[in-house]
Design an enzyme around this catalytic site. Structure first.
Site, PDB file in Angstrom:
ATOM      1  N   THR A 253      -7.879 -50.196 -26.267  1.00 24.54           N
ATOM      2  CA  THR A 253      -9.157 -50.052 -25.597  1.00 24.54           C
ATOM      3  C   THR A 253      -8.863 -50.132 -24.096  1.00 24.54           C
ATOM      4  O   THR A 253      -8.207 -51.075 -23.657  1.00 24.54           O
ATOM      5  CB  THR A 253     -10.128 -51.168 -26.027  1.00 24.54           C
ATOM      6  OG1 THR A 253     -10.346 -51.062 -27.439  1.00 24.54           O
ATOM      7  CG2 THR A 253     -11.458 -51.048 -25.292  1.00 24.54           C
TER       8      THR A 253
ATOM      9  N   LEU B  61     -24.303 -54.157 -38.498  1.00 24.79           N
ATOM     10  CA  LEU B  61     -23.976 -55.320 -37.676  1.00 24.79           C
ATOM     11  C   LEU B  61     -23.011 -54.970 -36.554  1.00 24.79           C
ATOM     12  O   LEU B  61     -22.956 -55.659 -35.533  1.00 24.79           O
ATOM     13  CB  LEU B  61     -23.359 -56.421 -38.547  1.00 24.79           C
ATOM     14  CG  LEU B  61     -24.234 -56.949 -39.680  1.00 24.79           C
ATOM     15  CD1 LEU B  61     -23.464 -57.973 -40.514  1.00 24.79           C
ATOM     16  CD2 LEU B  61     -25.514 -57.574 -39.136  1.00 24.79           C
TER      17      LEU B  61
ATOM     18  N   VAL C  24     -19.808 -51.829 -39.969  1.00 20.58           N
ATOM     19  CA  VAL C  24     -20.012 -53.103 -40.651  1.00 20.58           C
ATOM     20  C   VAL C  24     -21.497 -53.253 -40.966  1.00 20.58           C
ATOM     21  O   VAL C  24     -22.349 -53.152 -40.079  1.00 20.58           O
ATOM     22  CB  VAL C  24     -19.531 -54.290 -39.776  1.00 20.58           C
ATOM     23  CG1 VAL C  24     -19.741 -55.607 -40.510  1.00 20.58           C
ATOM     24  CG2 VAL C  24     -18.060 -54.107 -39.387  1.00 20.58           C
TER      25      VAL C  24
ATOM     26  N   LEU D 201     -19.602 -51.868 -35.210  1.00 18.73           N
ATOM     27  CA  LEU D 201     -18.707 -50.746 -35.476  1.00 18.73           C
ATOM     28  C   LEU D 201     -17.288 -51.179 -35.191  1.00 18.73           C
ATOM     29  O   LEU D 201     -16.977 -51.602 -34.072  1.00 18.73           O
ATOM     30  CB  LEU D 201     -19.080 -49.548 -34.601  1.00 18.73           C
ATOM     31  CG  LEU D 201     -20.484 -48.971 -34.809  1.00 18.73           C
ATOM     32  CD1 LEU D 201     -20.767 -47.904 -33.763  1.00 18.73           C
ATOM     33  CD2 LEU D 201     -20.618 -48.377 -36.211  1.00 18.73           C
ATOM     34  N   GLY D 202     -16.414 -51.097 -36.199  1.00 21.18           N
ATOM     35  CA  GLY D 202     -15.016 -51.434 -36.002  1.00 21.18           C
ATOM     36  C   GLY D 202     -14.209 -50.207 -35.626  1.00 21.18           C
ATOM     37  O   GLY D 202     -14.745 -49.105 -35.499  1.00 21.18           O
ATOM     38  N   VAL D 203     -12.914 -50.390 -35.435  1.00 18.23           N
ATOM     39  CA  VAL D 203     -12.032 -49.282 -35.086  1.00 18.23           C
ATOM     40  C   VAL D 203     -12.088 -48.203 -36.160  1.00 18.23           C
ATOM     41  O   VAL D 203     -12.196 -47.010 -35.861  1.00 18.23           O
ATOM     42  CB  VAL D 203     -10.577 -49.780 -34.935  1.00 18.23           C
ATOM     43  CG1 VAL D 203      -9.629 -48.609 -34.744  1.00 18.23           C
ATOM     44  CG2 VAL D 203     -10.461 -50.749 -33.775  1.00 18.23           C
ATOM     45  N   ASN D 204     -12.048 -48.608 -37.431  1.00 20.93           N
ATOM     46  CA  ASN D 204     -11.933 -47.642 -38.531  1.00 20.93           C
ATOM     47  C   ASN D 204     -13.201 -47.491 -39.371  1.00 20.93           C
ATOM     48  O   ASN D 204     -13.226 -46.663 -40.280  1.00 20.93           O
ATOM     49  CB  ASN D 204     -10.777 -48.040 -39.452  1.00 20.93           C
ATOM     50  CG  ASN D 204      -9.444 -48.015 -38.731  1.00 20.93           C
ATOM     51  OD1 ASN D 204      -9.232 -47.211 -37.841  1.00 20.93           O
ATOM     52  ND2 ASN D 204      -8.544 -48.922 -39.109  1.00 20.93           N
TER      53      ASN D 204
ATOM     54  N   ASP E 122     -11.606 -57.613 -36.665  1.00 23.74           N
ATOM     55  CA  ASP E 122     -11.210 -56.204 -36.565  1.00 23.74           C
ATOM     56  C   ASP E 122      -9.702 -56.020 -36.432  1.00 23.74           C
ATOM     57  O   ASP E 122      -9.145 -56.020 -35.334  1.00 23.74           O
ATOM     58  CB  ASP E 122     -11.934 -55.492 -35.415  1.00 23.74           C
ATOM     59  CG  ASP E 122     -11.889 -53.969 -35.607  1.00 23.74           C
ATOM     60  OD1 ASP E 122     -11.098 -53.493 -36.465  1.00 23.74           O
ATOM     61  OD2 ASP E 122     -12.625 -53.258 -34.915  1.00 23.74           O
TER      62      ASP E 122
ATOM     63  N   ASN F 281     -14.509 -58.059 -30.175  1.00 21.90           N
ATOM     64  CA  ASN F 281     -13.877 -58.525 -31.418  1.00 21.90           C
ATOM     65  C   ASN F 281     -13.804 -60.042 -31.491  1.00 21.90           C
ATOM     66  O   ASN F 281     -13.121 -60.590 -32.357  1.00 21.90           O
ATOM     67  CB  ASN F 281     -12.474 -57.932 -31.551  1.00 21.90           C
ATOM     68  CG  ASN F 281     -12.508 -56.450 -31.867  1.00 21.90           C
ATOM     69  OD1 ASN F 281     -13.497 -55.942 -32.388  1.00 21.90           O
ATOM     70  ND2 ASN F 281     -11.438 -55.737 -31.528  1.00 21.90           N
TER      71      ASN F 281
ATOM     72  N   LYS G   4     -17.550 -54.320 -44.386  1.00 25.30           N
ATOM     73  CA  LYS G   4     -16.949 -53.232 -43.620  1.00 25.30           C
ATOM     74  C   LYS G   4     -16.507 -52.124 -44.563  1.00 25.30           C
ATOM     75  O   LYS G   4     -15.789 -52.366 -45.530  1.00 25.30           O
ATOM     76  CB  LYS G   4     -15.754 -53.736 -42.809  1.00 25.30           C
ATOM     77  CG  LYS G   4     -15.185 -52.684 -41.865  1.00 25.30           C
ATOM     78  CD  LYS G   4     -14.162 -53.274 -40.919  1.00 25.30           C
ATOM     79  CE  LYS G   4     -13.703 -52.258 -39.891  1.00 25.30           C
ATOM     80  NZ  LYS G   4     -12.740 -52.833 -38.931  1.00 25.30           N
TER      81      LYS G   4
END
Length: 369
Positions: free
Chosen positions: A207, A52, A60, A54-57, A189, A173, A75
């Site tokens: 970012t 679904l 998902v 991509l987060g920082v870490n 996020d 986000n 996540k």
């Protein structure tokens, strides 16, 4: 437990329209902290291969509650102090206004490594800018922009009241609960989030397009960096392109850093010719290079353009058209860097001249370096 393998999880996915069940009831209380569940996430949820986001870490994935069929988002974070911090901050915020809710957290093994699995409500309405891009010929108005900024501000106000800086407030986000007209916009996020009660923040997490000048270093900074990001998002909502960007193909260029540090941006025509002075004033108060001069979240929420959004003019904006024209570049921004197969810069704005008239502060200068 392999979270990337769906076939082993018990057949096809249940229908996405299934009712909400016990996994919602298991959500933490407002601002609560809990220990992760130690048994396998697959006991409660059927996992899908569908990514679904991509987060920082971590990434998902789509998942479904086994008993109710409710579609959720999972996540995956490999266990570390940073991952624990992300879970903790998101748990503290979960249930707050306009913040994506956590439903469950699990501590499992994955590829022989300990990992944390955050199960959240599934935001099926997509990202903020994508929703505006998809409007086609339907006008996006200044009043709608004000209502969106009020919702984002409400989320930030909740976080700041708990001394949490999000530090990565950006359109990717900000997600809608559904495709419906009355969908709710929520912030997600918490990979960069940090408590501000102990020491001033110093790690340069950001970012590029939304980064406050003080975050570029080496100065210490605090949650006012989120206010700068609000100013950048508001600027983009009102015209379709960012106030600061790189034209070199780099994610962030020396020229872009210089313009951020000096606060060099403009309100060029035709995109800004019909935007109200109240909106421009609010942006100027947010994009202050000195964080001590920047609006606090309380001052932002009390500004007439925000707290009296129903009287903000319904002026049609250029935003939807410009976002659509620059769709390729926004896609490039989201994946974190330029592609040799994609155009660089934002359409015809690459060498826009910023003048003392539209900047309101400085003599003429070229903004394309």
């Amino acid at each position: 437990m392999d979270v990337e393998t769906a076939e082993e999880q018990g057949g096809p996915a249940p229908p996405s329209g299934a009712p909400c069940g016990p996994c919602c009831a298991g959500a933490p209380a407002l601002g609560g902290r809990r220990e992760p569940k130690k048994y396998a996430v697959t006991d409660d949820y059927q996992l899908s291969k569908q990514v679904l986001g991509l987060g920082v870490n971590g990434k998902v994935l789509e998942c479904f509650h086994r008993r109710t069929g409710q579609k959720c988002a999972l996540k995956l974070l490999y266990d570390s102090p940073k991952a624990r911090q992300e879970v903790d901050h998101h748990w503290q915020a979960s249930g707050g206004p306009h913040i994506v809710r956590i439903l469950d957290v699990y501590e499992n093994m994955h590829h022989s490594k300990r990992c944390l699995l955050i199960v959240m409500e599934c935001m099926e309405g997509g990202e903020l800018f994508s929703r505006i891009q998809e409007r086609g010929d339907q006008a996006f108005t200044e009043r709608e922009a004000a209502e969106i900024m009020r919702d984002i501000g409400t989320a930030i106000q909740f976080l700041h009241s708990r001394n949490i800086a999000h530090r990565d407030v950006k359109p990717e986000n900000l997600l809608y609960t559904s495709k419906d007209k009355d969908a709710v916009l929520k912030l997600t996020d918490f990979g960069f989030a940090k408590e501000t009660t102990q020491n001033a923040l110093q790690t340069p997490c950001y970012t590029p397009y939304y980064v406050a000048p003080e975050v570029l270093g080496p100065e210490k900074y605090d949650k006012s960096c989120d206010m700068w990001s609000l100013g950048v998002i508001m600027y983009i909502l009102l015209c379709g392109f960012p106030p600061f960007y790189s034209n070199t193909g780099q994610a962030i260029s020396p020229g872009m850093k210089r313009r951020i540090r000096l606060g060099q941006y403009g309100f060029p025509s035709p995109e800004w010719s019909e935007v109200s002075e109240d909106a421009k004033q609010l942006i100027r108060l947010l994009l202050k290079t000195d964080p001590t001069e920047r609006l606090t979240i309380t001052q932002f929420m009390n500004h007439p353009w925000i707290n009296q959004s129903m009287v903000v003019p319904q002026t049609p904006l250029h935003t939807a058209r410009v976002l659509q024209e620059d769709r390729d570049h926004w896609d490039e921004v989201k994946v974190g860097g330029p592609s040799p197969h994609r155009p660089q810069g934002f359409g015809k704005r690459d060498c826009r001249v910023v003048t003392s008239q539209n900047l309101g502060l400085r003599p003429p200068l070229a903004s394309c370096r």
